[in-house]
Enzyme design. Sequence first.
Site, PDB file in Angstrom:
ATOM      1  N   LYS A 268       1.029  -0.953   0.346  1.00 12.53           N
ATOM      2  CA  LYS A 268      -0.278   0.661  -0.081  1.00 12.53           C
ATOM      3  C   LYS A 268       1.196   0.806   0.126  1.00 12.53           C
ATOM      4  O   LYS A 268       1.736   2.112   1.208  1.00 12.53           O
ATOM      5  CB  LYS A 268      -0.635  -0.555   1.573  1.00 12.53           C
ATOM      6  CG  LYS A 268      -1.507   1.402   1.508  1.00 12.53           C
ATOM      7  CD  LYS A 268      -2.283   1.096   3.030  1.00 12.53           C
ATOM      8  CE  LYS A 268      -3.740   2.321   2.878  1.00 12.53           C
ATOM      9  NZ  LYS A 268      -4.250   1.997   3.815  1.00 12.53           N
ATOM     10  N   GLU A 272      -3.292   6.827   1.946  1.00 14.65           N
ATOM     11  CA  GLU A 272      -3.629   7.268   3.240  1.00 14.65           C
ATOM     12  C   GLU A 272      -2.482   7.469   4.037  1.00 14.65           C
ATOM     13  O   GLU A 272      -2.211   7.368   5.315  1.00 14.65           O
ATOM     14  CB  GLU A 272      -4.696   6.559   3.754  1.00 14.65           C
ATOM     15  CG  GLU A 272      -5.866   5.775   3.116  1.00 14.65           C
ATOM     16  CD  GLU A 272      -6.629   4.546   3.545  1.00 14.65           C
ATOM     17  OE1 GLU A 272      -6.768   4.326   4.577  1.00 14.65           O
ATOM     18  OE2 GLU A 272      -7.979   4.997   3.527  1.00 14.65           O
ATOM     19  N   ASP A 345     -14.922   2.206  -1.803  1.00 13.13           N
ATOM     20  CA  ASP A 345     -14.253   1.452  -0.087  1.00 13.13           C
ATOM     21  C   ASP A 345     -14.959   0.672   0.435  1.00 13.13           C
ATOM     22  O   ASP A 345     -15.366   0.897   1.058  1.00 13.13           O
ATOM     23  CB  ASP A 345     -13.654   2.430   0.604  1.00 13.13           C
ATOM     24  CG  ASP A 345     -12.653   1.579   1.384  1.00 13.13           C
ATOM     25  OD1 ASP A 345     -12.642   0.713   1.260  1.00 13.13           O
ATOM     26  OD2 ASP A 345     -12.433   2.783   2.381  1.00 13.13           O
ATOM     27  N   GLU A 373     -16.167  -4.408   7.736  1.00  7.39           N
ATOM     28  CA  GLU A 373     -16.167  -3.591   8.183  1.00  7.39           C
ATOM     29  C   GLU A 373     -17.386  -2.422   7.745  1.00  7.39           C
ATOM     30  O   GLU A 373     -17.867  -1.599   8.864  1.00  7.39           O
ATOM     31  CB  GLU A 373     -14.997  -2.691   7.161  1.00  7.39           C
ATOM     32  CG  GLU A 373     -14.762  -1.493   7.506  1.00  7.39           C
ATOM     33  CD  GLU A 373     -12.906  -0.517   6.697  1.00  7.39           C
ATOM     34  OE1 GLU A 373     -12.618  -1.352   6.527  1.00  7.39           O
ATOM     35  OE2 GLU A 373     -12.952   0.042   6.986  1.00  7.39           O
TER      36      GLU A 373
HETATM   37  C1  BDP Z   1     -10.438   1.326   4.205  1.00  6.08           C
HETATM   38  C2  BDP Z   1     -10.790   0.912   5.717  1.00  6.08           C
HETATM   39  C3  BDP Z   1      -8.845   1.175   6.418  1.00  6.08           C
HETATM   40  C4  BDP Z   1      -7.297   0.162   5.680  1.00  6.08           C
HETATM   41  C5  BDP Z   1      -8.351   0.617   4.045  1.00  6.08           C
HETATM   42  C6  BDP Z   1      -7.504   0.236   2.599  1.00  6.08           C
HETATM   43  O1  BDP Z   1     -11.329   1.795   6.658  1.00  6.08           O
HETATM   44  O2  BDP Z   1      -9.106   0.722   7.763  1.00  6.08           O
HETATM   45  O3  BDP Z   1      -6.495   0.692   6.002  1.00  6.08           O
HETATM   46  O4  BDP Z   1      -9.336   0.631   3.483  1.00  6.08           O
HETATM   47  O5  BDP Z   1      -7.455  -0.700   2.046  1.00  6.08           O
HETATM   48  O6  BDP Z   1     -11.426   0.250   3.434  1.00  6.08           O
HETATM   49  O7  BDP Z   1      -5.844   0.160   2.789  1.00  6.08           O
END
Ligand code: BDP
Length: 671
Positions: A268, A272, A345, A373
């Site tokens: 990743k 974020e 997401d 989630e």
């Molecule tokens: C989101 C989640 C987060 C993850 C992110 C991801 O809320 O906790 O780190 O995706 O996939 O859905 O990297």
Amino acid sequence: MKSLSTCLLLMLMFAGIGDASAEDGHRLWLRMVSPKQQAEIRVGDNMIVTKTVEIAIDELSRFWRRNEEIVMSGSVTPISDDGFRITRKGGTITLTASTDVGMLYGAYELLRRQETGQKIENNQVVSETPRYQFRVLDHWDNMDGTIERGYAGRSVFFKNGKVDFDKDIIREYARANASIGINMVVINNVNASPKVLDEKTLFHIADIADILRLYGIRLCLSVNFASPMSLDSLKTADPLDEQVRDWWKEKVMQIYKLIPDFGGFLVKANSEGQPGPMDFGRSHADGANMLAEVLRPHGGIVMWRAFVYAQNSPDRASQAYEEFMPLDGTFMNNVILQIKNGPIDFQPREPVSPLFYGIQKTRLMPEFQITQEYTGESIHTCFLAPMWREFFDEIAANARQGSRRHFTAVSGVSNVGNSVNWCGSDMAQANWYAFGRLAWNPDMTSEQIAREWLQQTFSKADKFVSPMTAMLCQSHEAVVSYMMPLGLHHIFAGGHHYGPEPWCHQPGWREDWLPRYYHKADSTGVGFDRTRTGSGNVAQYPQRLADLYDNVETCPEKYLLFFHHVPWNSVWERLCRRYDMGVSQAEGFAETWRSVEKYVDMERYERQLKRFERQAKDAWWWRDACLLYFQQFSKMPLPQDCPAPRHKLDDLMRFSLRMDNYTAADMDKLP
Ligand code: BDP
């Protein structure tokens, strides 16, 4: 040929498996009962009896209850990709495979057929090969033992900053995965701690890999792109820097010395807040290729995530496409782009990410979310096979000819933790099971999967299996309806993503983490205008779909508010009815469950009943919160035949669950 059944009795190593205590859910779908007399298993001379084959023999000799003898035979003509063939002639069943893992998969298929009453007829040939080469489970486990978005306790791999596991548990975990064909696991969070690559840590991780290997599973790791800087104080993590490249080369050599069949890295990057090649002025391709190059000589792959969205962009749904399309064709062939099924997401429902149609020259893999989630955590029953089927069906119907070949892998974010029943709820186990089955064969129907899971996990009685199959197959649509119908998305509370907060406002938060960015409710209507005259997102889809989605008349209703801002007078009534439909379906779950009480053991019955009751209450919470909030803008009454709300908007707006660590008691405070 030689008979091996007796010497396998000595395999005490596996004796514990399958004997776990009564009905705590620990045995998952593997609840076979051993017959009084062990089956006769013969092994062909043309087969090398590896440890994996020994497991296959052990499983069959302990659990095969039929009169037929089983002959395991190496294949003269190769059967591809760990596939197998099963044939029956009179009283002899022959299981043929080219690899030891194929033999193990064949053994589990035989047992599944036994447990679900699917006979193999005389002269019938059952021949299976997995559709996807890599069937990957991603764990979001942190080294401190917590699990990001995990709702089933703590990690089975890590504790207190260290690798810490119970060998028996890992063996049971591996066995469960092998029984549904999963052959790769990433054991740590995509928000990866650099510490996972520390030599000492790797040394212990290798012990996990040793167990997984017996079951045909390759271990992978999520890596932090800035690891060379954090672990060894390099001044940069620039993928074109020689020192950085050497660092990764060495690291990878170190890994393969410890784990010769290591699967590869999941990354990743620049997402974020995670570090990535763009921090050094390089592209995703530069970063991915640098890792791919050092992994390639060892047979490893890079799963590079396409989950990216920059702050304050006009439309988050368009970003991954904008960032990755120009790079198509520049990735090495052991890089696979890992793309979430939808463009936002893991929402309860989203259209397929346009990258699956656009990318032509790069390998792709979908990433699903097994952990719930956004679909009620391990509390709500939401059987996800129908949602994943929707993805596979849409791709099959719309992808350009031949582009399906890019899909060589499929991944799912795991819902496994150290709770006794693995997934936090008995029903959530169905999603782990369904992921494996669909990764093996995406043409299976949701009903088939639900049925075989229920038969193996609870009871074979048709009076149980039929209503429960119907309920499971309805559950995803029900969740969509009471949470976010008609294409609404991301109107969750900030933080925990369990309950509704369409009003959510957190000063200082990114716009695109807040529901109002997504629902855009105002006095004129509701929904995100992604048409050609809106954000333009529809134009990322192939022409036929772009036209379909662009026109409010032809846009499928399930995506309506995803692509259109619709005036209240044309959507209000539909919205109310959808919410109500979801609520009554959720209420029906508890009723169905009560009606099958006699087929379920007390322990699991009671445990699940509480969850269904909670789910029905939450469905009301969702419905009232969303409708009462939207009503402030629509200024329209609920249709006459819709029930009156059970809550007041003010009360709901005052109610909030603490992030991630709320309890059942906290939920009961719902006004
Ligand atoms: C989101 C989640 C987060 C993850 C992110 C991801 O809320 O906790 O780190 O995706 O996939 O859905 O990297």
